[in-house]
Design a protein around this motif. Structure first.
Motif, short mmCIF file in Angstrom:
data_model
loop_
_atom_site.label_atom_id
_atom_site.label_comp_id
_atom_site.label_asym_id
_atom_site.label_seq_id
_atom_site.Cartn_x
_atom_site.Cartn_y
_atom_site.Cartn_z
N ILE A 244 0.84 -1.20 0.00
CA ILE A 244 0.00 0.00 0.00
C ILE A 244 0.87 1.24 0.00
CG2 ILE A 244 -1.69 1.34 1.30
CD1 ILE A 244 -2.67 -1.28 2.54
N ALA B 259 -4.34 -4.80 7.02
CA ALA B 259 -3.14 -4.05 6.63
C ALA B 259 -2.02 -4.51 7.55
CB ALA B 259 -3.37 -2.56 6.78
N LYS C 233 1.68 -3.58 8.77
CA LYS C 233 2.74 -2.58 8.73
C LYS C 233 4.02 -3.23 9.24
CE LYS C 233 3.98 2.07 10.20
NZ LYS C 233 3.51 3.34 10.73
N MET D 184 -3.24 -4.56 11.26
CA MET D 184 -4.24 -3.52 11.48
C MET D 184 -5.48 -3.80 10.64
SD MET D 184 -2.05 -0.02 11.24
CE MET D 184 -1.03 -0.45 9.85
N TYR E 44 -7.90 -3.10 7.83
CA TYR E 44 -7.59 -2.50 6.53
C TYR E 44 -8.55 -1.36 6.23
CZ TYR E 44 -7.24 -1.73 1.57
OH TYR E 44 -7.10 -1.14 0.34
N CYS F 83 -4.15 7.21 12.09
CA CYS F 83 -3.09 6.18 12.14
C CYS F 83 -1.73 6.86 12.32
CB CYS F 83 -3.11 5.31 10.88
SG CYS F 83 -2.42 6.08 9.40
N ASP F 84 -0.72 6.07 12.26
CA ASP F 84 0.69 6.50 12.36
C ASP F 84 0.98 7.24 13.68
OD1 ASP F 84 3.30 6.99 11.96
OD2 ASP F 84 3.08 8.21 10.16
N ARG G 193 1.82 5.98 -2.11
CA ARG G 193 2.83 7.03 -2.05
C ARG G 193 3.27 7.45 -3.44
NH1 ARG G 193 6.26 8.34 2.87
NH2 ARG G 193 4.49 7.22 3.68
N ASP H 71 8.82 15.21 5.41
CA ASP H 71 8.65 14.32 6.55
C ASP H 71 9.47 14.84 7.72
OD1 ASP H 71 9.63 12.01 8.23
OD2 ASP H 71 8.05 11.05 7.05
#
Ligand SMILES: Nc1ncnc2c1ncn2[C@@H]1O[C@H](COP(=O)(O)OP(=O)(O)OP(=O)(O)O)[C@@H](O)[C@H]1O
Length: 773
Positions: free
Chosen positions: A433, A454, A456, A505, A507, A568-569, A742, A751
């Protein structure tokens, strides 16, 4: 003066009178008995005993019931209430919704998709998400609201040229009457005489039900570490072991597979092991723990075989076999690097907070368990970087190779963690992804259940210093927190070569950044309201549980085809407390970074997330980032140009901020309203007065005056027409599975971690602290 928003007042109050349950759903914090006159405290596993067989024992088991129950019992119910209100005001629509069922709704949904026609893919044909009955895209009330806003347009255009000071000041006036919950203040008993206890309500810390799981040890041949992931419902601790050179160099007969390396390592007696522990759970692994696993050798574990057999393993990106000896040398290098740089890694070079040096005295631990628990994450990296407390480091770092002193605290676990986590081989990889600097996210299918998830993967190959701190934080927080607006981590699994860790996670079909780049039209006001409500709810939950996200941005907001938004993140997130301590300012992606961070404030709090939410709200409305600076200076310049240059009057303390040394151009006006007029002939995104008021309050300079998530949830904007769209009525979009999100991204914001790395390099080269240094 605040923009006039009285035009809809009567209808709003009417709605509320009809259906008081229209109030937004509130998510109670997990702990019910907030401590008084004490710092918030992490409920340790000592405090919460869950007997074997408890439904909470394993998160994966507990998950469905928990979420289902939450949504079904509370959120849905309230949504129905909201629908009821809408129905009460829109009989025609209500009839359509009630009687149509699937087919009619399907037509409606397709119209949704057509209206927001996506560039790639057909009109929802490939959409694999839930297909809910849909009605028309625009809410009937929406047009009337916009036209209603027209009435105020001339007035507002005049206001748009008012000095920003007036608007910002008005925020504080409006907030004066409300109790601000900006920075929760906590204190120790000792501090009671210094702090007026008053009526401040302490947000309760998260409850941490015990559910202990342990993983196999995971070998990172790059950094010469073996990780053991101790997974609890509430907590994950990762134990890092290092092995001395002699033991490591034992040549295994029959090849040098990573599994064999692993095997050799596990074959060592613990006396020959130099062990460093990053431990977050005070008594995780207590010998009397019911979940304590008897030691097994890797030879008897399926993991041994898997490691050899798993070359086809879809998730093994990094070859490990040929590098078995390399880490021995690297290990030494790494240690010397750590000593010289005293870096805790990319994140916290300047992070002065949360550093609790673990000394031999228990007294040096923070009394606050909650604080300690999270801070130990920071501490972990520091500890790993420095190997020990600062006071000890000078002398002891030099003979690091001779052994790391045992940390104090609970007795070291000497069991083998060979059960608990599943292998990533139990998932079928579907596609990649996205790939960030420190993580790769895959779409995958659980082979047993068929569930699409998902995964990660924690990237470790770039790690010079071991397990990434960002991942530790993320795993720890995401396993602890449960909320419909926060992405759910179901479990942690390990790579088939035992060299990687994955978070499993739920999705989500989209992230908002990638999605908006495929949309021709921005979200409507009612859709933005639906999204912002969920966002405020999730953020409120985080803040009430003493966590700052510190990287809220559209690419970290996931959306599924049920209209659910999830944050998220959590790689940059951290625990905060009171009194505030200095944290690194290098957090939050530049475009979403609050001015106090840009100007070098050493202390900050929940308001930094609220600023990010303001930027996000503007972006959702306009489909364009609000302030897309290229550098910190450019960023602050862009902010000042739109909102006016702040001064001591509207932001007390502003002139003392470290970054304000620079002589900024004085922009006198707040031009934000021009970007978001109440009506538009130019195609600018339209925003009602109330909406503009909320946006302004989110983008208030003074963090003390900036609106909180709780207050934002109660803002009038959400009660005026167009009402927030129900999640069920949110448009759906084709999920673009096959493409890395991305690579599709057109506009990338810098970032913060990359930025930090760049700065570190600059710092090393020029010894400067950056433009504001
Ligand atoms: N549960 C999920 N379901 C679907 N996609 C996801 C999920 N989690 C993350 N993603 C996708 O992966 C991207 C990167 O995820 P995340 O931000 O967690 O990783 P990261 O390596 O920390 O990225 P970054 O470098 O941007 O910080 C997200 O923007 C999103 O597109």
């Amino acid at each position: 003066m605040l923009p006039n928003s009285k035009s809809n007042t009567s209808s709003t109050s009417c709605l509320l009178a009809q259906a008081p349950s229209c109030q937004l759903p509130t998510y109670s914090s997990p702990l019910t008995n907030p401590p008084r006159n004490l710092r918030p405290r992490l409920v340790s596993v000592q405090d919460v005993r869950v007997t074997a067989g408890s439904p909470q024992k394993h998160k994966a088991i507990d998950l469905r019931g928990r979420h289902g129950g939450y949504r079904d019992n509370e959120f849905k119910e309230r949504e129905n209430d909201r629908d009821y209100i809408r129905n009460g005001n829109n009989q025609g629509k209500n009839r359509v919704r009630d009687t149509r069922g699937g087919p009619g709704g399907g037509r409606g949904r397709q119209r949704d998709v057509r209206e927001r026609e996506v560039v790639n893919g057909g009109a929802g044909g490939r959409d694999s998400g839930d297909r809910r009955p849909r009605v028309g895209d625009r809410e009937p009330g929406e047009l009337s609201s916009e036209s209603g806003s027209d009435r105020d347009e001339s007035e507002n255009n005049i206001k748009s040229n008012e000095v920003y000071k007036t608007e910002n000041d008005s925020h504080s006036e409006s907030l004066n009457s409300k109790k601000r919950k900006f920075t929760p203040i906590v204190w120790d008993r000792d501090d009671k005489d210094k702090v007026n206890v008053g009526n401040i309500a302490l947000p309760p810390p998260p409850v941490l039900p015990k559910s202990y799981r342990v993983s196999p040890k995971v070998v990172n041949v790059e950094s010469n570490e073996v990780y053991s992931v101790h997974q609890e419902t509430s907590n994950v601790s990762i134990e890092i072991e290092k092995y001395d050179k002699e033991s490591y160099e034992i040549e295994p007969p029959g090849g040098a597979s990573s599994s064999y390396v692993h095997e050799e390592r596990l074959g060592l007696s613990f006396s020959s092991v130099q062990e460093e522990r990053v431990e977050y759970s005070q008594d995780a692994g207590r010998p009397e723990d019911e979940d304590y696993m008897p030691e097994r050798t890797i030879r008897s574990s399926r993991w041994a075989n898997d490691a050899n057999l798993s070359d086809e393993g879809e998730f093994n990106d990094a070859p490990v076999d040929n590098r078995r000896k390399e880490p021995i040398r690297r290990s030494v290098e790494v240690r010397s690097q750590n000593q010289s740089s005293s870096s805790e890694g990319r994140l916290s070079e300047s992070d002065e907070d949360g550093y609790r040096v673990r000394s031999t005295s228990r007294d040096n631990y923070p009394e606050n368990d909650l604080e300690k628990d999270y801070m130990d994450i920071d501490d972990g990296r520091r500890k790993y970087g420095n190997s020990r407390s600062q006071s000890e480091s000078d002398s002891e770092d030099q003979d690091d190779s001779q052994g790391t002193p045992e940390p104090p605290g609970p007795p070291q676990r000497s069991v083998n963690m060979l059960q608990g986590c599943r292998s990533v081989d139990e998932f079928e990889r579907l596609n990649k992804i996205d790939e960030g600097t420190y993580g790769v996210v895959y779409r995958a299918k659980d082979k047993k259940t068929g569930e699409v998830v998902a995964l990660k993967k924690v990237k470790m190959e770039k790690e010079r210093e071991g397990f990434p701190l960002t991942s530790l934080r993320e795993i720890n927080i995401l396993l602890s927190f449960h909320h419909p607006s926060i992405v759910d981590v179901k479990e942690v699994v390990v790579g088939s070569n035992l060299d990687s860790i994955f978070m499993v996670m739920e999705y989500m079909e989209h992230d908002l950044k990638a999605l908006m780049e495929t949309m021709k039209q921005p979200f409507s006001q009612s859709e933005v309201k639906c999204l912002m409500l969920q966002l405020f709810e999730g953020t409120k939950y985080l803040h009430e549980n003493w966590v700052l996200h510190r990287d809220l941005k559209t690419s970290n907001l996931l959306l599924n085809n049920r209209g659910e938004l999830k944050i998220c993140d959590f790689g940059l997130s951290r625990q905060y407390g009171s009194p505030l301590k200095p944290y690194t300012q290098l957090v939050v992606t530049l475009w979403y970074r609050a001015p106090e961070l840009l100007l070098g404030a050493k202390q900050y709090s929940t308001a930094i997330d609220m600023w990010s939410l303001g930027c996000i709200m503007a972006e959702l409305l306009s489909k364009q980032p609000l302030f897309n600076g290229k550098t910190e200076f450019d960023q602050i310049d862009k902010i000042f140009k739109i909102l006016g240059t702040p001064n001591e009057t509207i932001w007390p303390g502003y002139s003392k901020l470290p970054g304000v040394k620079v002589n900024f151009v004085k922009h006198q006006y707040n031009l934000l309203r021009r970007k978001f007029p109440a009506t538009s002939f130019t195609g600018s995104p339209v925003l009602s007065d109330a909406g503009f008021d909320l946006l302004n309050k989110l983008l208030t300079y003074d963090p003390e005056k900036r609106i909180t998530a709780d207050a934002a949830l109660n803002h009038e904007w959400f009660r005026e027409v167009p009402l927030p769209k129900s999640k069920d009525f949110m448009p759906t979009f084709p999920a673009q599975h096959a493409q890395d999100r991305r690579t599709r991204r057109v506009m990338k914001s810098p970032d913060p971690l990359e930025e930090q790395r760049r700065k570190e390099l600059q710092h090393a080269e020029f010894g400067t602290g950056g433009i504001f240094g």
